[in-house]
Design an enzyme around this catalytic site. Structure first.
Site, PDB file in Angstrom:
ATOM      1  N   ARG A  60     -45.974  26.918 -26.119  1.00  0.00           N
ATOM      2  CA  ARG A  60     -46.101  27.408 -24.733  1.00  0.00           C
ATOM      3  C   ARG A  60     -47.021  28.628 -24.664  1.00  0.00           C
ATOM      4  O   ARG A  60     -47.642  28.905 -23.657  1.00  0.00           O
ATOM      5  CB  ARG A  60     -44.731  27.727 -24.112  1.00  0.00           C
ATOM      6  CG  ARG A  60     -44.825  28.345 -22.713  1.00  0.00           C
ATOM      7  CD  ARG A  60     -43.542  28.256 -21.905  1.00  0.00           C
ATOM      8  NE  ARG A  60     -42.369  28.680 -22.630  1.00  0.00           N
ATOM      9  CZ  ARG A  60     -42.058  29.967 -22.909  1.00  0.00           C
ATOM     10  NH1 ARG A  60     -42.828  30.936 -22.495  1.00  0.00           N
ATOM     11  NH2 ARG A  60     -40.972  30.235 -23.593  1.00  0.00           N
ATOM     12  N   TYR A 113     -56.533  21.097  -0.426  1.00  0.00           N
ATOM     13  CA  TYR A 113     -55.684  20.061  -1.019  1.00  0.00           C
ATOM     14  C   TYR A 113     -54.261  20.251  -0.464  1.00  0.00           C
ATOM     15  O   TYR A 113     -53.735  21.372  -0.474  1.00  0.00           O
ATOM     16  CB  TYR A 113     -55.699  20.221  -2.540  1.00  0.00           C
ATOM     17  CG  TYR A 113     -54.902  19.169  -3.256  1.00  0.00           C
ATOM     18  CD1 TYR A 113     -55.388  17.870  -3.371  1.00  0.00           C
ATOM     19  CD2 TYR A 113     -53.661  19.458  -3.792  1.00  0.00           C
ATOM     20  CE1 TYR A 113     -54.648  16.894  -4.008  1.00  0.00           C
ATOM     21  CE2 TYR A 113     -52.918  18.486  -4.445  1.00  0.00           C
ATOM     22  CZ  TYR A 113     -53.419  17.210  -4.545  1.00  0.00           C
ATOM     23  OH  TYR A 113     -52.692  16.235  -5.181  1.00  0.00           O
ATOM     24  N   ASP A 185     -61.286  26.647  -5.889  1.00  0.00           N
ATOM     25  CA  ASP A 185     -60.874  25.369  -6.464  1.00  0.00           C
ATOM     26  C   ASP A 185     -62.152  24.535  -6.570  1.00  0.00           C
ATOM     27  O   ASP A 185     -62.706  24.107  -5.565  1.00  0.00           O
ATOM     28  CB  ASP A 185     -59.826  24.698  -5.556  1.00  0.00           C
ATOM     29  CG  ASP A 185     -59.330  23.363  -6.120  1.00  0.00           C
ATOM     30  OD1 ASP A 185     -60.084  22.715  -6.867  1.00  0.00           O
ATOM     31  OD2 ASP A 185     -58.198  22.956  -5.777  1.00  0.00           O
ATOM     32  N   LYS A 210     -58.926  15.009 -12.339  1.00  0.00           N
ATOM     33  CA  LYS A 210     -60.031  14.384 -11.616  1.00  0.00           C
ATOM     34  C   LYS A 210     -61.266  14.271 -12.529  1.00  0.00           C
ATOM     35  O   LYS A 210     -61.199  13.601 -13.533  1.00  0.00           O
ATOM     36  CB  LYS A 210     -60.294  15.153 -10.325  1.00  0.00           C
ATOM     37  CG  LYS A 210     -59.017  15.570  -9.568  1.00  0.00           C
ATOM     38  CD  LYS A 210     -58.214  14.384  -9.054  1.00  0.00           C
ATOM     39  CE  LYS A 210     -56.795  14.745  -8.607  1.00  0.00           C
ATOM     40  NZ  LYS A 210     -56.646  15.858  -7.693  1.00  0.00           N
TER      41      LYS A 210
HETATM   42  C1  LIG Z   1     -55.651  16.789  -7.198  1.00  0.00           C
HETATM   43  C2  LIG Z   1     -56.028  18.133  -6.731  1.00  0.00           C
HETATM   44  C3  LIG Z   1     -55.207  19.249  -6.944  1.00  0.00           C
HETATM   45  C4  LIG Z   1     -53.836  19.129  -7.608  1.00  0.00           C
HETATM   46  O1  LIG Z   1     -53.946  18.692  -8.917  1.00  0.00           O
HETATM   47  P1  LIG Z   1     -52.814  17.830  -9.697  1.00  0.00           P
HETATM   48  O2  LIG Z   1     -53.471  17.622 -11.020  1.00  0.00           O
HETATM   49  O3  LIG Z   1     -52.556  16.601  -8.910  1.00  0.00           O
HETATM   50  O4  LIG Z   1     -51.598  18.697  -9.782  1.00  0.00           O
HETATM   51  C5  LIG Z   1     -55.657  20.483  -6.505  1.00  0.00           C
HETATM   52  N1  LIG Z   1     -56.846  20.618  -5.881  1.00  0.00           N
HETATM   53  C6  LIG Z   1     -57.651  19.571  -5.654  1.00  0.00           C
HETATM   54  C7  LIG Z   1     -58.948  19.779  -4.949  1.00  0.00           C
HETATM   55  C8  LIG Z   1     -57.276  18.299  -6.062  1.00  0.00           C
HETATM   56  O5  LIG Z   1     -58.081  17.252  -5.819  1.00  0.00           O
END
Ligand SMILES: *Cc1c(COP(=O)(O)O)cnc(C)c1O
Length: 395
Positions: A60, A113, A185, A210
């Protein structure tokens, strides 16, 4: 990889974070599938805990496989260091828990998101944290919302699924003038197309689920800081909250990462052609794609990104009903949420990813009922076009 020479992006995406393993010199990094690490002696263990000696203690708190991924992404984002997390939302929540305190206020992009906005509005309010989710492409609007207790400007650019961008350099200047941190983000752009830290942001995060992993088989996240101070603050909170990544997960993400640039470029080439084709299609009412000169922020895209990416949103003249018919008729495009994988995914945000957002709020942030989102993959362009064509014929 030698740390001295600043290799080009194409090279760093393949080599960054790699140090030959000292035992077998395996070319692929070993998976250190262990929860804990043996100390050489009582003194060694004590020195690791005080920080007098560097080394691994407990997964961790750090693990060599996870470290390899963190070093690679920090290099791509040109940050001081990175912290891998169990999911994108673990990255988002760690950022909030680190930089917001009781009675703090934050400003965020309206079309954020869904979960990144919902956690603030339904959970963090319990700790007295308040927020304004607004159109962050409008600097005047941001300026108006800054209060004495505002700590954070949190943006997504391009935003999901509207593809609206914020001027990151201008946001950074405004945030810093008022003592706020700017967090971006960068999931939609990936580090291949945009580096917010170079534009002035303090912290960047990704859902590596992603583009970075890119193979639709892992959920994960990562946070990259510009300075040592920010990194240490985030690291402390992440290690206490426990949203850290697992070594096997890190190995898979690192394997996916090595082809990130090739995938992003191929998908972008397909998206550019599809967006152009869709925008002349008689059944299509509008197309949102930053690579079209008709996009209101085409110039901003060219200024702060190296390319428009592979996310497209569009609406049909037949509205909601036609949209549903289309997503039920496609055969090659897969009807699924998520994005940034090698395969093309299609979805309808109003009834899926953004269905928990009230209709009025949805429409205010540009997520209309007719909006279809396409995450373009790496298939042959002609096959994708033909699939959408046969689907559109039924609408
Ligand atoms: C999918 C996504 C998230 C969240 O990510 P997870 O891996 O599903 O927890 C946050 N921001 C954006 C822009 C996303 O596409």
């Amino acid at each position: 990889m030698s740390e001295k020479k600043d290799f080009q992006l194409d090279t760093r995406v393949i080599h960054a974070g790699y140090h030959p393993d000292p035992i077998a010199r395996s070319v692929s990094p070993p998976i250190y599938q262990t929860s804990t690490f043996a100390f050489e002696s009582a003194e060694h263990g004590a020195a690791l805990f005080t920080g007098q000696e560097q080394g691994f203690i407990y997964t961790r708190l750090g693990n060599p496989t996870i470290k390899a991924l963190e070093e690679a992404v920090a290099s791509l984002e040109k940050g001081y260091a990175a912290l891998a997390t169990s999911s994108g939302m673990a990255a988002v929540s760690t950022v909030y828990m680190t930089f917001l305190e009781k009675d703090a206020h934050m400003i965020g992009t309206a079309a954020l998101y869904g979960a990144s906005r919902t956690i603030v509005e339904t959970e963090l309010v319990r700790f007295g944290i308040s927020s304004d989710f607004i159109d962050t492409s409008n600097l005047e609007e941001i300026k108006k919302r800054i209060k004495k207790n505002t700590k954070l400007l949190y943006i997504e650019s391009p935003a999901n699924p509207t593809m609206v961008m914020a001027d990151i350099a201008a946001c950074a200047e405004l945030a810093h003038k008022h003592g706020l941190l700017l967090v971006v983000d960068n999931t939609f752009a990936s580090p291949i197309l945009q580096n917010p830290l170079e534009l002035g942001a303090d912290v960047v995060l990704h859902s590596v689920t992603k583009f970075i992993n890119g193979h639709t088989d892992v959920v994960g996240g990562i946070i990259i800081s510009k300075t040592q101070d920010l990194h240490l603050r985030l690291k402390k909170v992440l290690h206490l909250l426990g949203g850290t990544m697992d070594p096997h997960q890190a190995w898979l993400v690192l394997r996916g990462l090595r082809t990130l640039k090739l995938r992003v470029e191929k998908a972008q080439e397909n998206a550019q052609k599809l967006a152009q084709w869709l925008s002349t299609h008689p059944k299509v009412a509008w197309v949102n794609y930053p690579g079209l000169p008709s996009h209101p922020q085409y110039e901003l895209m060219k200024k702060q990104m190296r390319g428009p990416g592979s996310m497209i949103s569009f609406g049909l003249k037949g509205g909601y009903e036609a949209g549903i018919k289309l997503i039920n008729s496609v055969k090659l495009c897969t009807l699924a949420v998520s994005l940034g994988g090698i395969e093309t995914l299609i979805q309808h945000p109003a009834s899926m990813t953004h269905s928990s957002v009230p209709k009025k709020t949805r429409e205010e942030s540009g997520i209309t009922d007719d909006l279809i989102r396409l995450s373009v993959g790496c298939e042959a362009y002609e096959d994708l076009r033909d699939d959408l064509q046969q689907g559109l014929e039924k609408c």
